[in-house]
Design an enzyme around this catalytic site. Structure first.
Site, PDB file in Angstrom:
ATOM      1  N   ASP A  74       0.844  -1.198   0.000  1.00  0.00           N
ATOM      2  CA  ASP A  74       0.000   0.000   0.000  1.00  0.00           C
ATOM      3  C   ASP A  74       0.880   1.250   0.000  1.00  0.00           C
ATOM      4  O   ASP A  74       2.040   1.211   0.425  1.00  0.00           O
ATOM      5  CB  ASP A  74      -0.981   0.008   1.194  1.00  0.00           C
ATOM      6  N   GLU A 140      -0.167  -0.626   5.887  1.00  0.00           N
ATOM      7  CA  GLU A 140       0.929  -0.118   6.710  1.00  0.00           C
ATOM      8  C   GLU A 140       0.839   1.398   6.822  1.00  0.00           C
ATOM      9  O   GLU A 140       1.051   1.962   7.879  1.00  0.00           O
ATOM     10  CB  GLU A 140       2.279  -0.500   6.102  1.00  0.00           C
ATOM     11  N   GLU A 169      11.772  -1.368   4.386  1.00  0.00           N
ATOM     12  CA  GLU A 169      11.488   0.074   4.416  1.00  0.00           C
ATOM     13  C   GLU A 169      12.718   0.861   3.961  1.00  0.00           C
ATOM     14  O   GLU A 169      13.849   0.411   4.146  1.00  0.00           O
ATOM     15  CB  GLU A 169      11.112   0.518   5.835  1.00  0.00           C
ATOM     16  N   HIS A 357       6.860   9.632   0.300  1.00  0.00           N
ATOM     17  CA  HIS A 357       5.655  10.407   0.596  1.00  0.00           C
ATOM     18  C   HIS A 357       5.649  11.779  -0.083  1.00  0.00           C
ATOM     19  O   HIS A 357       4.744  12.574   0.155  1.00  0.00           O
ATOM     20  CB  HIS A 357       5.432  10.585   2.110  1.00  0.00           C
TER      21      HIS A 357
HETATM   22 ZN   LIG Z   1       6.853   2.244   4.140  1.00  0.00          ZN
END
Ligand SMILES: [Zn+2]
Length: 384
Positions: A74, A140, A169, A357
């Site tokens: 996700d 997540e 990550e 992000h």
């Molecule tokens: Zn992540």
């Protein structure tokens, strides 16, 4: 079967898997892993008040040790798509970079581990000396309640055992190979509520302004919590909102609130930290300020992965491929490692996090190639 991490990452980015949507990402991985001989299972978890979320568990081999790669397909929303120079779900390679939401966080990391695993299996007769697993969630980035935490319980109820975990990550700061995350700070949210007595501003002697008391207590709570520890930076309490919500100019309000978040290290347990904060407030209030704390439940306790053979193996593999010894860090926000650590030692290592992000999230193609080589070396050494 040869697998190209860039093509896998590109195809994953093209899946619109904004939490809680599966977007075809897990289906794509399922096909790829099943073709390579993995036994693949899907599990949808739900809970009242949250959207159901799809998850995937894949394993090849029956024997110990079981090396598990964990990750999430996700992604956070793209925001205003017109502000991207390459469409966020197109998976375009332009110049030397792959662009798109999830390129680094963390479809790119998943693609690299898949490519490394498939290459290892192709060269080693299709089976690891032990077991290789994937624990991939679709929950997540949002509330993380129908994801890894439940997938681990689900797998464990089926008798699955994990020996070591790599969570993909984006752990690196400047270049692939500079940082492994071997622990994370805890996170705790609370609200401080001060009550006074409402009244007219012209007659303050008849009222009790809670803002005055709130300021006193806030000042007392902004004192250092510790000096840091061997593996962690100092803990920090940060006020995130001060709320009175009083629209009237001549009214002393009856209540004032302040919300705060604490990122804490291994000098504290969650319970001891609450006690420390409440003691400080009590001393500052000196019986004259009426207050209460409202603590939110937290499932993000501090943890550290103690150095050992697995950490050494990962460090050595990274050094052999990149020529650089990574540092072990505990910085940054929480991750699913907080859940995995209850099952087996977990290290976080993936791409470079700089654009995660952000608009125009992207990864150099060279980083995908480098990370695949590192994962490949880790797998090789693990089953040597
Ligand atoms: Zn992540």
């Amino acid at each position: 079967m040869t697998a190209d991490p860039v093509a896998i990452a590109r195809d994953l980015v093209r899946c619109r898997s904004v939490t809680p949507e599966e977007g075809g990402a897990l289906g794509f991985l399922q096909d790829l892993l099943a073709q390579a001989g993995f036994e693949v299972q899907r599990a949808v978890f739900a809970e009242p008040g949250t959207a159901p979320v799809d998850n995937l568990y894949a394993r090849i081999g029956m024997a110990k040790p079981n090396l598990v790669f964990a990750g999430h397909t996700d992604v956070v929303p793209a925001g205003n798509e017109t502000s991207w120079s390459h469409p966020p779900f197109a998976g375009e390679v332009a110049g030397d970079k792959l662009y798109g939401r999830g390129a680094v966080d963390m479809k790119g990391g998943i693609a690299c581990f898949v490519a490394a695993a498939l290459d290892y299996l192709a060269v080693n007769g299709g089976k690891p000396k032990g077991s290789l697993s994937f624990l991939i969630t679709g929950d997540e980035e949002s509330v993380a309640v129908n994801g890894t935490v439940k997938l681990l319980q689900w797998a464990s109820q089926r008798g699955e055992k994990f020996d070591h975990c790599i969570l993909g990550e984006p752990s690196n700061v400047e270049f692939v190979g500079d940082t492994i995350k071997a622990g994370r700070r805890g996170s705790l949210n609370g609200t401080l509520i001060v009550t006074g007595r409402q009244g007219h501003v012209a007659y303050p002697e008849r009222a009790d302004n809670p803002i005055r008391g709130l300021i006193t207590l806030m000042a007392a709570l902004q004192v250092a919590l510790d000096q840091g520890s061997a593996r962690f930076a100092p803990s920090n309490l940060e006020f995130t909102s001060v709320d009175v919500g009083n629209p009237t100019v001549n009214l002393i309000p009856g209540e004032a609130r302040a919300r705060f978040n604490i990122r804490y290290n291994d000098c504290h347990s969650q319970a001891a930290l609450k006690t420390l904060i409440e003691q400080r407030a009590r001393a500052a209030a000196a019986g004259r300020v009426h207050y209460a704390f409202d603590w939110q439940p937290s499932n993000a306790d501090v943890f550290v992965t103690q150095p050992g053979p697995f950490t050494e193996l990962a460090v050595a593999a990274i050094a052999e491929v990149t020529g650089h010894r990574p540092k072990l860090s505990t910085s940054g926000g929480t991750s699913d490692a907080r859940f995995i650590k209850d099952y087996c030692p977990v290290l976080e290592f993936g791409l470079v996090g700089q654009t995660m992000h952000a608009v125009d999230e992207c990864t150099p193609v060279a980083d995908l190639v480098m990370l695949t080589a590192i994962y490949r070396r880790i797998i090789e050494k693990y089953f040597a």
